[in-house]
Design a protein around this motif. Structure first.
Motif, short mmCIF file in Angstrom:
data_model
loop_
_atom_site.label_atom_id
_atom_site.label_comp_id
_atom_site.label_asym_id
_atom_site.label_seq_id
_atom_site.Cartn_x
_atom_site.Cartn_y
_atom_site.Cartn_z
N GLY A 9 0.77 -1.23 0.00
CA GLY A 9 0.00 0.00 0.00
C GLY A 9 0.80 1.28 0.00
N GLY A 10 0.19 2.30 0.67
CA GLY A 10 0.85 3.60 0.79
C GLY A 10 0.27 4.63 -0.15
N SER A 31 0.33 -3.79 3.67
CA SER A 31 1.73 -3.67 4.02
C SER A 31 2.22 -2.25 3.71
CB SER A 31 2.56 -4.67 3.22
OG SER A 31 3.93 -4.48 3.49
N ARG A 35 7.36 4.53 6.32
CA ARG A 35 8.03 5.80 6.00
C ARG A 35 7.54 6.98 6.84
NH1 ARG A 35 11.11 3.26 3.84
NH2 ARG A 35 11.70 3.00 1.68
N GLY A 49 7.05 -2.25 7.55
CA GLY A 49 8.47 -2.54 7.41
C GLY A 49 8.76 -3.36 6.17
N PHE A 51 10.38 -6.31 3.70
CA PHE A 51 10.32 -7.79 3.80
C PHE A 51 11.73 -8.39 3.84
CE2 PHE A 51 5.83 -8.16 3.09
CZ PHE A 51 5.49 -7.09 2.28
N GLY A 52 12.72 -7.57 3.42
CA GLY A 52 14.08 -8.12 3.30
C GLY A 52 14.33 -8.57 1.88
N GLY A 53 14.01 -7.69 0.95
CA GLY A 53 14.28 -7.97 -0.47
C GLY A 53 13.37 -9.05 -1.03
N HIS A 74 2.92 3.40 -4.76
CA HIS A 74 3.08 4.61 -5.56
C HIS A 74 3.95 4.32 -6.78
CE1 HIS A 74 4.58 8.71 -6.42
NE2 HIS A 74 3.50 9.12 -5.79
N ALA A 77 7.54 3.98 -6.21
CA ALA A 77 8.05 2.90 -5.34
C ALA A 77 8.45 1.74 -6.24
CB ALA A 77 6.96 2.48 -4.37
N GLN A 79 11.24 0.00 -6.62
CA GLN A 79 11.97 -1.16 -6.10
C GLN A 79 10.99 -2.16 -5.51
OE1 GLN A 79 15.39 -1.69 -6.45
NE2 GLN A 79 14.52 -3.70 -6.01
N MET A 80 10.00 -1.66 -4.77
CA MET A 80 9.01 -2.57 -4.20
C MET A 80 8.26 -3.31 -5.31
SD MET A 80 7.71 -3.65 -1.27
CE MET A 80 7.85 -5.28 -1.99
N MET A 138 12.44 12.16 1.07
CA MET A 138 13.52 11.19 0.83
C MET A 138 14.59 11.68 -0.13
SD MET A 138 11.86 7.45 1.17
CE MET A 138 10.93 7.46 -0.36
N LYS A 197 6.62 15.00 -8.83
CA LYS A 197 6.69 13.66 -9.42
C LYS A 197 5.39 13.44 -10.19
CE LYS A 197 9.25 11.53 -5.61
NZ LYS A 197 9.10 10.65 -4.42
P1 NAP Z 1 10.78 1.72 -2.84
O1 NAP Z 1 11.93 2.63 -2.96
O2 NAP Z 1 10.19 1.11 -4.05
O3 NAP Z 1 11.12 0.50 -1.84
C1 NAP Z 1 12.34 0.41 -1.12
C2 NAP Z 1 12.15 -0.69 -0.10
O4 NAP Z 1 11.20 -0.25 0.86
C3 NAP Z 1 11.54 -1.97 -0.68
O5 NAP Z 1 12.49 -2.76 -1.33
C4 NAP Z 1 10.94 -2.59 0.58
O6 NAP Z 1 11.97 -3.10 1.43
C5 NAP Z 1 10.39 -1.37 1.28
N1 NAP Z 1 8.99 -1.10 0.92
C6 NAP Z 1 8.51 -0.22 0.03
N2 NAP Z 1 7.18 -0.21 0.02
C7 NAP Z 1 6.79 -1.14 0.93
C8 NAP Z 1 5.52 -1.61 1.38
N3 NAP Z 1 4.37 -1.09 0.92
N4 NAP Z 1 5.52 -2.61 2.32
C9 NAP Z 1 6.67 -3.11 2.81
N5 NAP Z 1 7.91 -2.69 2.44
C10 NAP Z 1 7.94 -1.71 1.51
O7 NAP Z 1 9.60 2.40 -2.00
P2 NAP Z 1 9.43 3.96 -1.56
O8 NAP Z 1 9.44 4.80 -2.78
O9 NAP Z 1 10.39 4.20 -0.45
O10 NAP Z 1 7.93 3.96 -1.02
C11 NAP Z 1 7.71 3.52 0.30
C12 NAP Z 1 6.24 3.57 0.58
O11 NAP Z 1 5.73 4.90 0.45
C13 NAP Z 1 5.39 2.69 -0.30
O12 NAP Z 1 4.32 2.17 0.46
C14 NAP Z 1 4.84 3.65 -1.32
O13 NAP Z 1 3.59 3.24 -1.85
C15 NAP Z 1 4.65 4.88 -0.46
N6 NAP Z 1 4.73 6.10 -1.25
C16 NAP Z 1 5.88 6.36 -1.93
C17 NAP Z 1 5.92 7.54 -2.69
C18 NAP Z 1 7.15 7.93 -3.43
O14 NAP Z 1 7.17 9.05 -3.95
N7 NAP Z 1 8.16 7.06 -3.50
C19 NAP Z 1 4.78 8.38 -2.74
C20 NAP Z 1 3.62 8.06 -2.01
C21 NAP Z 1 3.60 6.89 -1.26
P3 NAP Z 1 12.46 -4.66 1.37
O15 NAP Z 1 13.32 -4.74 0.15
O16 NAP Z 1 13.20 -4.86 2.67
O17 NAP Z 1 11.23 -5.51 1.26
#
Ligand code: NAP
Ligand code: 3Y8
Length: 251
Positions: A9-10, A31, A35, A49, A51-53, A74, A77, A79-80, A138, A197
């Motif tokens: 989610g998120g 999940s 953040r 949190g 999952f650990g890749g 999003h 995101a 990598q997820m 970030m 973005k």
């Molecule tokens: P990301 O760079 O794609 O992910 C980096 C790592 O964070 C992933 O490999 C995973 O760790 C962990 N992760 C990301 N999303 C997760 C989730 N929903 N549940 C569990 N672990 C998660 O992700 P991000 O850009 O940091 O985004 C993090 C969260 O913020 C996500 O839920 C995303 O939907 C939300 N969000 C992001 C943005 C944005 O601009 N990036 C905007 C709005 C909302 P592991 O490898 O250890 O599993």
């Protein structure tokens, strides 16, 4: 089979899906990465949190007997999303992406498309102005090479570490935002340019609509590429996909 869903989610869409799954009494968990300090309350159990890749996610899918994964993260995101594609393939768990279409410029918009955050930083190598930097927390340090601007930063949580931008105003607020709010914000702060973005959806679009209304230029960061996977753009299509993958929707 008895469904046991994992929603990544998120986003606004993830929350809407969780409400729909709770109404349909379909077993599911949401999940989040963890953040922000106080994530929004949800009608489903929430795990927080990483999952650990990929390996960690495969273990979770197998240990918890997850039957379906819906990636409603999003578009940035990436990598997820990449991990979910790899893990679901290895664990042979059906995966669906629930995403929102990218925003498109309309006639009269002054958008400068850049491929990534570095492209946005390069595009700010210009005479001093006042920048609405609403890309979250970030990546703020990436913008340090252009200290000549005044930055209005919008963050979900108050900053813990010292900010890398000397001339700034911090606004602590979380979306979804409104056109009225963002238009007033841009006027109050004398914003000359907006950095965004290409999130798509409605939760973050207010600043794009406000820039359009005020005739302000936008540096638009295009989305990272994600390998193709089954994808829908609305909750009902996701429910239809679940029905086609063995879930009794109870209708
Ligand atoms: P990301 O760079 O794609 O992910 C980096 C790592 O964070 C992933 O490999 C995973 O760790 C962990 N992760 C990301 N999303 C997760 C989730 N929903 N549940 C569990 N672990 C998660 O992700 P991000 O850009 O940091 O985004 C993090 C969260 O913020 C996500 O839920 C995303 O939907 C939300 N969000 C992001 C943005 C944005 O601009 N990036 C905007 C709005 C909302 P592991 O490898 O250890 O599993
Ligand atoms: C933790 C969980 C819902 C979800 C609401 C959406 C809309 C409001 C608008 C601006 C843009 C930004 C940011 C933004 C919006 C929604 C959505 C969305 C943009 C929460 C939330 C989590 C996050 C993480 C956070 C990031 C940051 C990005 C702020 C919940 C509130 C800029 C993205 O401080 C940090 O570390 C923040 C990190 C990832 C991007 C970044 O790089 O900093 N989202 N946002 C999720 C987790 O832990 O897994 O409280 O619900 C969710 C939402 N934020 O259900 O209503 O659907 O996108 N989130 C962007 O689009 O540019 C703000 O200010 O104009």
């Amino acid at each position: 089979m008895t469904p046991n869903l994992l929603v990544l989610g998120g986003t606004t869409e993830a929350s809407a899906l969780c409400r729909r799954l709770a109404e349909a009494e379909i077993t599911a968990q949401l999940s989040l990465a963890g953040r922000v300090e106080r994530p929004k309350r949800q009608p489903l159990p929430v795990r927080i949190g990483g999952f650990g890749g990929v390996d960690g996610l495969v273990r979770t899918l197998q240990d918890e007997g997850i039957t379906h994964v819906i990636d409603a993260t999003h578009p940035f995101a990436a990598q997820m999303s990449r991990n979910a594609i790899a893990a679901c393939a290895r664990a042979q768990v059906p995966l669906l992406a629930l995403t929102r279409p990218a925003w498109k410029a309309e006639p009269g918009d002054q958008w400068q498309h850049v491929p990534d955050i570095a492209g946005a930083v390069a595009a700010l190598d210009r005479a001093p102005t006042r920048v609405l930097l609403a890309v979250g927390r970030m990546h703020l340090a990436d913008f340090a090479p252009n200290p000549q601007h005044h930055y209005v930063l919008r963050l979900v949580d108050p900053p813990e570490a010292p900010l890398p931008l000397p001339d700034r105003t911090v606004i602590v607020d979380r979306g979804p935002f409104s056109l009225e709010n963002d238009r007033a914000l841009m006027l109050d702060h004398g914003i000359g340019i907006v950095v965004s973005k290409n999130a798509g959806g409605t939760g973050a679009s207010a600043k794009i609509l406000a820039a359009r209304a005020l005739g302000l230029p936008v540096i638009m960061i295009d989305r990272p590429s994600i390998p193709t996977r089954p994808e829908v753009h609305d909750v009902e299509a996701a429910m239809t996909w679940l029905g086609a993958h063995g879930v009794d929707l109870g209708v």
